[in-house]
Design a protein around this motif. Structure first.
Motif, PDB file in Angstrom:
ATOM      1  N   VAL A   1       0.840  -1.201   0.000  1.00 52.41           N
ATOM      2  CA  VAL A   1       0.000   0.000   0.000  1.00 52.41           C
ATOM      3  C   VAL A   1       0.875   1.251   0.000  1.00 52.41           C
ATOM      4  O   VAL A   1       0.679   2.162  -0.808  1.00 52.41           O
ATOM      5  CB  VAL A   1      -0.967  -0.012   1.205  1.00 52.41           C
ATOM      6  CG1 VAL A   1      -1.680   1.317   1.347  1.00 52.41           C
ATOM      7  CG2 VAL A   1      -1.957  -1.160   1.074  1.00 52.41           C
ATOM      8  N   THR A   2       1.836   1.303   0.907  1.00 54.89           N
ATOM      9  CA  THR A   2       2.704   2.479   0.996  1.00 54.89           C
ATOM     10  C   THR A   2       3.535   2.636  -0.269  1.00 54.89           C
ATOM     11  O   THR A   2       3.677   3.749  -0.790  1.00 54.89           O
ATOM     12  CB  THR A   2       3.615   2.378   2.234  1.00 54.89           C
ATOM     13  OG1 THR A   2       2.784   2.267   3.401  1.00 54.89           O
ATOM     14  CG2 THR A   2       4.516   3.587   2.366  1.00 54.89           C
ATOM     15  N   LEU A   3       4.071   1.545  -0.767  1.00 49.75           N
ATOM     16  CA  LEU A   3       4.880   1.608  -1.979  1.00 49.75           C
ATOM     17  C   LEU A   3       4.070   2.155  -3.146  1.00 49.75           C
ATOM     18  O   LEU A   3       4.530   3.025  -3.882  1.00 49.75           O
ATOM     19  CB  LEU A   3       5.453   0.232  -2.326  1.00 49.75           C
ATOM     20  CG  LEU A   3       6.307   0.181  -3.589  1.00 49.75           C
ATOM     21  CD1 LEU A   3       7.549   1.057  -3.458  1.00 49.75           C
ATOM     22  CD2 LEU A   3       6.694  -1.256  -3.909  1.00 49.75           C
ATOM     23  N   ARG A   4       2.860   1.671  -3.327  1.00 52.96           N
ATOM     24  CA  ARG A   4       2.021   2.145  -4.433  1.00 52.96           C
ATOM     25  C   ARG A   4       1.813   3.660  -4.340  1.00 52.96           C
ATOM     26  O   ARG A   4       1.943   4.371  -5.330  1.00 52.96           O
ATOM     27  CB  ARG A   4       0.675   1.437  -4.463  1.00 52.96           C
ATOM     28  CG  ARG A   4      -0.251   1.978  -5.567  1.00 52.96           C
ATOM     29  CD  ARG A   4      -1.564   1.232  -5.617  1.00 52.96           C
ATOM     30  NE  ARG A   4      -1.416  -0.043  -6.266  1.00 52.96           N
ATOM     31  CZ  ARG A   4      -1.422  -0.226  -7.579  1.00 52.96           C
ATOM     32  NH1 ARG A   4      -1.529   0.794  -8.384  1.00 52.96           N
ATOM     33  NH2 ARG A   4      -1.300  -1.424  -8.089  1.00 52.96           N
ATOM     34  N   VAL A   5       1.489   4.163  -3.153  1.00 54.42           N
ATOM     35  CA  VAL A   5       1.276   5.605  -2.974  1.00 54.42           C
ATOM     36  C   VAL A   5       2.541   6.380  -3.352  1.00 54.42           C
ATOM     37  O   VAL A   5       2.481   7.375  -4.085  1.00 54.42           O
ATOM     38  CB  VAL A   5       0.843   5.923  -1.526  1.00 54.42           C
ATOM     39  CG1 VAL A   5       0.866   7.413  -1.253  1.00 54.42           C
ATOM     40  CG2 VAL A   5      -0.540   5.342  -1.248  1.00 54.42           C
ATOM     41  N   LEU A   6       3.691   5.922  -2.858  1.00 52.88           N
ATOM     42  CA  LEU A   6       4.943   6.625  -3.148  1.00 52.88           C
ATOM     43  C   LEU A   6       5.302   6.549  -4.628  1.00 52.88           C
ATOM     44  O   LEU A   6       5.812   7.526  -5.204  1.00 52.88           O
ATOM     45  CB  LEU A   6       6.068   6.075  -2.282  1.00 52.88           C
ATOM     46  CG  LEU A   6       5.919   6.349  -0.779  1.00 52.88           C
ATOM     47  CD1 LEU A   6       6.982   5.590   0.008  1.00 52.88           C
ATOM     48  CD2 LEU A   6       5.981   7.843  -0.484  1.00 52.88           C
ATOM     49  N   LEU A   7       5.052   5.412  -5.255  1.00 55.40           N
ATOM     50  CA  LEU A   7       5.327   5.288  -6.687  1.00 55.40           C
ATOM     51  C   LEU A   7       4.423   6.212  -7.496  1.00 55.40           C
ATOM     52  O   LEU A   7       4.881   6.882  -8.431  1.00 55.40           O
ATOM     53  CB  LEU A   7       5.157   3.841  -7.145  1.00 55.40           C
ATOM     54  CG  LEU A   7       6.194   2.844  -6.635  1.00 55.40           C
ATOM     55  CD1 LEU A   7       5.835   1.425  -7.092  1.00 55.40           C
ATOM     56  CD2 LEU A   7       7.600   3.223  -7.070  1.00 55.40           C
ATOM     57  N   GLU A   8       3.153   6.268  -7.143  1.00 53.11           N
ATOM     58  CA  GLU A   8       2.232   7.157  -7.856  1.00 53.11           C
ATOM     59  C   GLU A   8       2.673   8.608  -7.734  1.00 53.11           C
ATOM     60  O   GLU A   8       2.671   9.352  -8.719  1.00 53.11           O
ATOM     61  CB  GLU A   8       0.807   6.966  -7.336  1.00 53.11           C
ATOM     62  CG  GLU A   8       0.192   5.649  -7.768  1.00 53.11           C
ATOM     63  CD  GLU A   8      -1.144   5.346  -7.118  1.00 53.11           C
ATOM     64  OE1 GLU A   8      -1.540   6.048  -6.151  1.00 53.11           O
ATOM     65  OE2 GLU A   8      -1.806   4.391  -7.574  1.00 53.11           O
ATOM     66  N   LYS A   9       3.081   9.025  -6.533  1.00 50.74           N
ATOM     67  CA  LYS A   9       3.544  10.408  -6.338  1.00 50.74           C
ATOM     68  C   LYS A   9       4.819  10.676  -7.128  1.00 50.74           C
ATOM     69  O   LYS A   9       5.001  11.752  -7.688  1.00 50.74           O
ATOM     70  CB  LYS A   9       3.751  10.694  -4.851  1.00 50.74           C
ATOM     71  CG  LYS A   9       2.456  10.782  -4.089  1.00 50.74           C
ATOM     72  CD  LYS A   9       2.670  11.078  -2.632  1.00 50.74           C
ATOM     73  CE  LYS A   9       1.336  11.069  -1.927  1.00 50.74           C
ATOM     74  NZ  LYS A   9       1.125  12.220  -1.108  1.00 50.74           N
TER      75      LYS A   9
END
Length: 152
Positions: free
Chosen positions: A16-24
């Motif tokens: 979950v955290t990785l996806r958010v950071l990748l999207e940003k």
């Protein structure tokens, strides 16, 4: 020189955290490499980025188009000239690498004492080499910067 951001995961899982950071990161038009220690974890992340909350463009290192990948999952050097390098599983990031990046991100499991210790050692190694670092915690229920060393 880029900075190193340490993310102490205690509430949300890595995926979950990785996806958010990748999207940003992709919103900033950054190329990103995600460096892990094992193919097993990268396989899991690969599946999540394909099938999770919608496809996120990425590839696994070793393919014919590594250089074009916006996000490249690897256990070694990044073949996509990343602006951002994300460490998972305690994968090493050197101060010399951080100097060539916009940002390095170290994500670690706050429930794993070994992962916490490895992150502390990486913090010390990077900050001793002059890398600016920020420590982010989600303990309060939202991400807050809990410590900073050097940098801008």
């Amino acid at each position: 020189m880029g900075e190193a951001y340490f993310y102490h995961l205690t509430r949300q899982p890595l995926e979950v955290t990785l996806r958010v950071l990748l999207e940003k990161s992709l919103e900033r038009s950054w190329r990103v490499a995600v460096r892990g220690r094992t193919d097993a974890l990268l396989d899991r992340l690969d599946q999540h980025l394909w099938l999770g909350d919608g496809f996120l463009p990425h590839g696994r290192a070793g393919g014919a188009h590594d250089a074009e990948q916006p996000v490249l999952l690897t256990t070694g050097q990044a073949g996509n000239a990343p602006d951002c390098l994300v460490s998972v599983e305690g994968a090493d990031i050197g101060a010399d690498e951080v100097a060539t990046l916009q940002r390095a991100m170290i994500l670690f499991d706050g429930h794993d004492p070994g992962a916490v210790q490895a992150a502390r050692e990486q913090w010390k190694t990077l900050t001793s080499a002059g890398v600016g670092a920020k420590y982010w915690s989600e303990e309060s229920g939202r991400w807050t910067m809990a410590a900073q060393s050097g940098g801008a």
